[in-house]
Structure formats: C-alpha cells, structure tokens
Motif scaffolding. Structure first.
Motif, PDB file in Angstrom:
ATOM      1  N   LYS A  53       0.586  -1.209  -0.109  1.00 53.39           N
ATOM      2  CA  LYS A  53      -0.022  -0.101  -0.072  1.00 53.39           C
ATOM      3  C   LYS A  53       0.886   1.304  -0.022  1.00 53.39           C
ATOM      4  CE  LYS A  53      -4.402  -1.650   0.387  1.00 53.39           C
ATOM      5  NZ  LYS A  53      -5.302  -1.460  -0.571  1.00 53.39           N
ATOM      6  N   ILE A  54       2.075   0.983   0.738  1.00 55.12           N
ATOM      7  CA  ILE A  54       2.778   2.327   0.888  1.00 55.12           C
ATOM      8  C   ILE A  54       3.535   2.695  -0.505  1.00 55.12           C
ATOM      9  CG2 ILE A  54       4.799   3.376   2.040  1.00 55.12           C
ATOM     10  CD1 ILE A  54       4.106   1.794   4.521  1.00 55.12           C
ATOM     11  N   LYS A  55       3.946   1.665  -1.087  1.00 55.02           N
ATOM     12  CA  LYS A  55       4.881   1.834  -2.468  1.00 55.02           C
ATOM     13  C   LYS A  55       3.709   2.298  -3.535  1.00 55.02           C
ATOM     14  CE  LYS A  55       8.774  -1.218  -1.891  1.00 55.02           C
ATOM     15  NZ  LYS A  55       9.450  -2.318  -2.536  1.00 55.02           N
ATOM     16  N   GLU A  56       2.633   1.695  -3.317  1.00 53.81           N
ATOM     17  CA  GLU A  56       1.425   2.075  -4.225  1.00 53.81           C
ATOM     18  C   GLU A  56       1.288   3.910  -4.106  1.00 53.81           C
ATOM     19  OE1 GLU A  56      -3.218   1.531  -4.887  1.00 53.81           O
ATOM     20  OE2 GLU A  56      -2.118  -0.342  -4.024  1.00 53.81           O
ATOM     21  N   LEU A  57       1.136   4.160  -2.838  1.00 56.74           N
ATOM     22  CA  LEU A  57       1.049   5.545  -2.601  1.00 56.74           C
ATOM     23  C   LEU A  57       2.070   6.287  -3.104  1.00 56.74           C
ATOM     24  CD1 LEU A  57      -0.540   5.666   0.863  1.00 56.74           C
ATOM     25  CD2 LEU A  57      -1.836   6.002  -1.110  1.00 56.74           C
ATOM     26  N   ALA A  58       3.248   5.951  -2.916  1.00 55.11           N
ATOM     27  CA  ALA A  58       4.860   6.612  -3.238  1.00 55.11           C
ATOM     28  C   ALA A  58       4.733   6.765  -4.794  1.00 55.11           C
ATOM     29  CB  ALA A  58       5.706   5.867  -2.913  1.00 55.11           C
ATOM     30  N   ALA A  59       4.057   5.643  -5.325  1.00 54.30           N
ATOM     31  CA  ALA A  59       4.285   5.411  -7.119  1.00 54.30           C
ATOM     32  C   ALA A  59       3.444   6.601  -7.509  1.00 54.30           C
ATOM     33  CB  ALA A  59       3.960   4.378  -7.528  1.00 54.30           C
ATOM     34  N   ASN A  60       2.254   6.953  -6.830  1.00 51.65           N
ATOM     35  CA  ASN A  60       1.439   7.934  -7.345  1.00 51.65           C
ATOM     36  C   ASN A  60       1.422   9.422  -6.753  1.00 51.65           C
ATOM     37  OD1 ASN A  60       0.150   5.927  -8.970  1.00 51.65           O
ATOM     38  ND2 ASN A  60      -1.043   5.446  -7.130  1.00 51.65           N
ATOM     39  N   ASP A  61       2.229   9.628  -5.850  1.00 52.20           N
ATOM     40  CA  ASP A  61       2.482  10.814  -5.119  1.00 52.20           C
ATOM     41  C   ASP A  61       4.038  11.215  -4.836  1.00 52.20           C
ATOM     42  OD1 ASP A  61       2.420  13.163  -3.442  1.00 52.20           O
ATOM     43  OD2 ASP A  61       0.722  12.648  -2.325  1.00 52.20           O
ATOM     44  N   LYS A  62       4.503  11.956  -5.219  1.00 50.08           N
ATOM     45  CA  LYS A  62       6.090  12.189  -5.082  1.00 50.08           C
ATOM     46  C   LYS A  62       6.145  12.764  -3.725  1.00 50.08           C
ATOM     47  CE  LYS A  62       7.280  12.998  -9.809  1.00 50.08           C
ATOM     48  NZ  LYS A  62       7.872  13.998 -10.909  1.00 50.08           N
ATOM     49  N   SER A  63       5.062  13.031  -2.793  1.00 53.14           N
ATOM     50  CA  SER A  63       5.431  13.814  -1.648  1.00 53.14           C
ATOM     51  C   SER A  63       5.554  12.683  -0.655  1.00 53.14           C
ATOM     52  CB  SER A  63       4.303  14.647  -1.110  1.00 53.14           C
ATOM     53  OG  SER A  63       4.002  15.470  -2.021  1.00 53.14           O
ATOM     54  N   VAL A  64       5.049  11.176  -0.906  1.00 48.21           N
ATOM     55  CA  VAL A  64       5.031  10.095  -0.141  1.00 48.21           C
ATOM     56  C   VAL A  64       6.657   9.635  -0.107  1.00 48.21           C
ATOM     57  CG1 VAL A  64       4.291   7.740   0.419  1.00 48.21           C
ATOM     58  CG2 VAL A  64       2.705   9.678  -0.521  1.00 48.21           C
ATOM     59  N   ILE A 306      17.034  -1.218  11.768  1.00 45.68           N
ATOM     60  CA  ILE A 306      17.768  -1.624  10.484  1.00 45.68           C
ATOM     61  C   ILE A 306      16.721  -1.541   9.498  1.00 45.68           C
ATOM     62  CG2 ILE A 306      18.848  -3.475   9.588  1.00 45.68           C
ATOM     63  CD1 ILE A 306      19.698  -4.559  12.162  1.00 45.68           C
ATOM     64  N   PRO A 307      17.242  -0.533   8.361  1.00 46.85           N
ATOM     65  CA  PRO A 307      16.310  -0.645   7.258  1.00 46.85           C
ATOM     66  C   PRO A 307      16.418  -1.761   6.308  1.00 46.85           C
ATOM     67  CG  PRO A 307      18.174   0.969   7.246  1.00 46.85           C
ATOM     68  CD  PRO A 307      18.183   0.354   8.423  1.00 46.85           C
ATOM     69  N   SER A 308      15.167  -2.181   5.549  1.00 47.06           N
ATOM     70  CA  SER A 308      15.529  -2.850   4.464  1.00 47.06           C
ATOM     71  C   SER A 308      15.218  -2.399   3.069  1.00 47.06           C
ATOM     72  CB  SER A 308      14.435  -4.171   4.828  1.00 47.06           C
ATOM     73  OG  SER A 308      13.146  -3.813   4.859  1.00 47.06           O
ATOM     74  N   ASP A 309      14.467  -1.303   3.059  1.00 48.78           N
ATOM     75  CA  ASP A 309      13.996  -0.290   2.054  1.00 48.78           C
ATOM     76  C   ASP A 309      13.735   1.104   2.318  1.00 48.78           C
ATOM     77  OD1 ASP A 309      13.831   0.153  -0.762  1.00 48.78           O
ATOM     78  OD2 ASP A 309      11.742  -1.055  -0.846  1.00 48.78           O
ATOM     79  N   GLU A 310      14.311   1.875   1.402  1.00 45.31           N
ATOM     80  CA  GLU A 310      13.744   3.305   1.731  1.00 45.31           C
ATOM     81  C   GLU A 310      13.648   3.990   0.420  1.00 45.31           C
ATOM     82  OE1 GLU A 310      16.113   6.593   4.522  1.00 45.31           O
ATOM     83  OE2 GLU A 310      16.945   4.790   4.293  1.00 45.31           O
ATOM     84  N   SER A 311      12.857   5.028   0.520  1.00 44.64           N
ATOM     85  CA  SER A 311      12.473   5.845  -0.833  1.00 44.64           C
ATOM     86  C   SER A 311      13.768   6.742  -0.834  1.00 44.64           C
ATOM     87  CB  SER A 311      11.277   6.559  -0.499  1.00 44.64           C
ATOM     88  OG  SER A 311      11.143   7.338   0.741  1.00 44.64           O
ATOM     89  N   LYS A 312      14.173   7.121  -2.165  1.00 43.68           N
ATOM     90  CA  LYS A 312      15.268   7.961  -2.516  1.00 43.68           C
ATOM     91  C   LYS A 312      14.643   9.448  -2.175  1.00 43.68           C
ATOM     92  CE  LYS A 312      17.673   4.278  -3.382  1.00 43.68           C
ATOM     93  NZ  LYS A 312      18.872   4.076  -2.357  1.00 43.68           N
ATOM     94  N   ASP A 313      15.486  10.287  -1.664  1.00 42.22           N
ATOM     95  CA  ASP A 313      15.117  11.692  -1.599  1.00 42.22           C
ATOM     96  C   ASP A 313      15.398  12.271  -2.838  1.00 42.22           C
ATOM     97  OD1 ASP A 313      14.556  11.482   1.115  1.00 42.22           O
ATOM     98  OD2 ASP A 313      16.509  11.689   1.660  1.00 42.22           O
TER      99      ASP A 313
END
Length: 313
Positions: A53-64, A306-313
């Motif tokens: 769900k989070i990745k879906e939101l991030a794909a449609n909204d650059k603010s996420v 410990i992060p396993s994945d993180e969005s790029k700034d």
C-alpha cells in the motif's frame, strides 16, 4: 516551508487509504499558503500488505516517502527513523489508525506560526470507548511515573504532536536504545501548547497494544526515566539492616538485662545477623545497580533500527 508528517505503520493496510485521504485534505486546506508537505510512512515490519500500500502511494504521489524495517522494531524505533528522514521545518508524528485526528493539524500549524510555542501536542481528555481496566491502569501509571520522575508527563498525552526543527534535532540527539518518547518529549522541554480532544476509536483493524505490551511499555518508561526502583532496593537494604540492629538490641536487653531465656539458644543472634548482613548486601546491590542499570543497555551500542528498504530523496 516544508512540513513533514511521520506515520509509523504496523499491519495498517486497511487504515492507510483512509489516513492518506485525510492527509491530502490537510494539504489542500493549506494549498493557499507557501507550504509543502511530505508524508513519511515507516513500515515497522508489517506482515500484511502495508508495504505494498505504501509503495503504491509513493508511486502516485512524489510527496510520499517511506522507510521499511527488516523486522518489527517497535513504534519507538519507527518514530525515530521518521524523524531522521524528515527534512521539514515543522515535523508531526501521528498514528495510522486515525486515533490522532489529522483535522487538528491546521490548528497546530497556526499555533507554531504564532511564534509563542515550539511544540503543539495532542492530549486526550476522555478515554471513552477504552476498556475500563486499561484506563484505570493507565491513570495509575501516569500518577506513579510523575511521582518518581523529574519531568512531568501529562495524563492522556499522545505521541501526536507538531514540532519545530530545533525540537526534532534535540530529540534525535538523544540516541538511547531503550526509548520512551513520551518521557523524551517532556525531558527536552521547549514551550509546549496542549490541544485537547475527545478519544477517537480506530477506523479499521485491531489495536496492536495488548495489556501486557502496554505493561512492558510502562516498565520501560519507568526504568528509562527514573532510578526509583533501584533506590527502592537501597531503601529496603537500609530498612532490613536497621531492623536487624533493633532486633539485636531487643534480644540483648531480654537476655542480658531481663535474663529471659525462653528461645532456642543461638536463634536470636543468628536471625539478627541474617537480617543485618542480608540488608547490607541488598543495599550494596542497589547501589551497584544504580550504575550498572544505566550503562548495561547503552553499552551494547545496537542500532535503534535496521532498514530493509527506503525511498530515495
């Protein structure tokens, strides 16, 4: 001006779409100003479809933006990770289940804009809808910890708050592993405005906080912000040592002065020495515990998460 909204998530696939819509409403309400928003979702090792769900939101909204943990590290670690990633001039923390009403954010922003306060925090004035036994123990916890701690933690205080950048930097500077954020928020100080609201029930899903999890969390808070339990051992040591000494004087008077010998020979003196020496040992252990207890956890120097994945700034 950039405003960062941090949302810790653990198995919140049903709540996320509802929360996201509410956050978008806040963004629209502030669209007439020069404010920009970033939504930071921290996935705390969820086992459902929260990550998708989070990745879906991030794909449609650059603010996420998002941070995914390698496992469940707990809400405290999730809040810390979100504050590390946040770049806003104002930073807010709110739950994904809508129990922290996003509709309060515009009012909180106005309070910080006034310049009179550095933090705007939410506080529940009622516990309507919460199990009575849970409410009873929660009130007892706040009374107990405020008696033992040097800082005051408001009854009903939520993690939901909007903070200026300098407050967030101060919190991040406290890199302790065993974190109790309600205490940390109070410890760093700053001028705080409390916004009161009625208790709001979850919009979806079930609470992740069982009675025993809350009990362990309360113990963490007490241990993290007071050495009173360790001092209790010291006080008990003094008490038993003093009781042993008084016991010794009592039987000395009975045996030497009053010449009363109706006890088993050697029993009074043995009991006195056991009480006295046992009390001294407990006192010394309490004193040692004052130092060892504070350094034990921190000496491990484990990462908070410990992060396993993180969005790029």
């Amino acid at each position: 001006m950039l405003i960062s909204l941090i949302v810790p998530c653990y198995n919140e696939e049903e709540s996320l779409p509802i929360l996201y819509e509410a956050l978008c409403d806040v963004r629209k309400a502030e669209s007439s100003t020069d404010r920009c928003f970033e939504f930071i979702f921290v996935n705390d090792g969820s086992r459902d479809k929260t990550a998708e769900k989070i990745k879906e939101l991030a794909a449609n909204d650059k603010s996420v933006k998002y941070v995914f943990f390698s496992r469940n590290f707990g809400k405290e670690a999730a809040m810390y990770a979100g504050m590390q990633k946040a770049k806003g001039d104002y930073v807010a923390i709110l739950d994904a289940d809508m129990q922290d009403p996003p509709s309060l954010l515009p009012e909180m922003i106005r309070v910080l804009d006034s310049g009179e306060y550095d933090v705007v925090a939410a506080r529940r004035v009622t516990r309507k809808g919460e199990p009575k036994i849970r409410s009873f123990f929660a009130r007892c916890f706040y009374k107990l910890i405020n008696r033992m701690c040097d800082v005051e933690i408001a009854d009903g205080a939520r993690d939901f708050r909007l903070m200026k950048r300098e407050v967030v930097d101060a919190i991040l500077s406290l890199s302790e592993r065993q974190r109790f954020s309600k205490g940390i928020f109070a410890w760093v100080g700053f001028r705080t405005k409390w916004v009161e609201h009625e208790n709001v029930e979850r919009v979806a899903g079930e609470t992740k906080w069982s009675f025993w999890k809350l009990f362990r969390y309360a113990i963490d808070g007490i241990v993290a912000f007071t050495t009173a339990p360790l001092r209790l051992a010291t006080y008990c040591g003094f008490f038993f040592a003093f009781a042993g000494f008084v016991y010794l004087i009592y039987y000395f008077i009975r045996a030497i002065i009053l010449r009363i010998y109706n006890e088993v020979p050697g029993y009074p003196s043995l009991l006195c020495f056991i009480l006295f020496i046992g009390g001294l040992i407990l006192m010394c252990l309490g004193i040692l515990g004052e130092y060892i207890g504070r350094t034990y956890i921190e000496s491990k120097a484990r990462p908070i998460y410990i992060p396993s994945d993180e969005s790029k700034d």
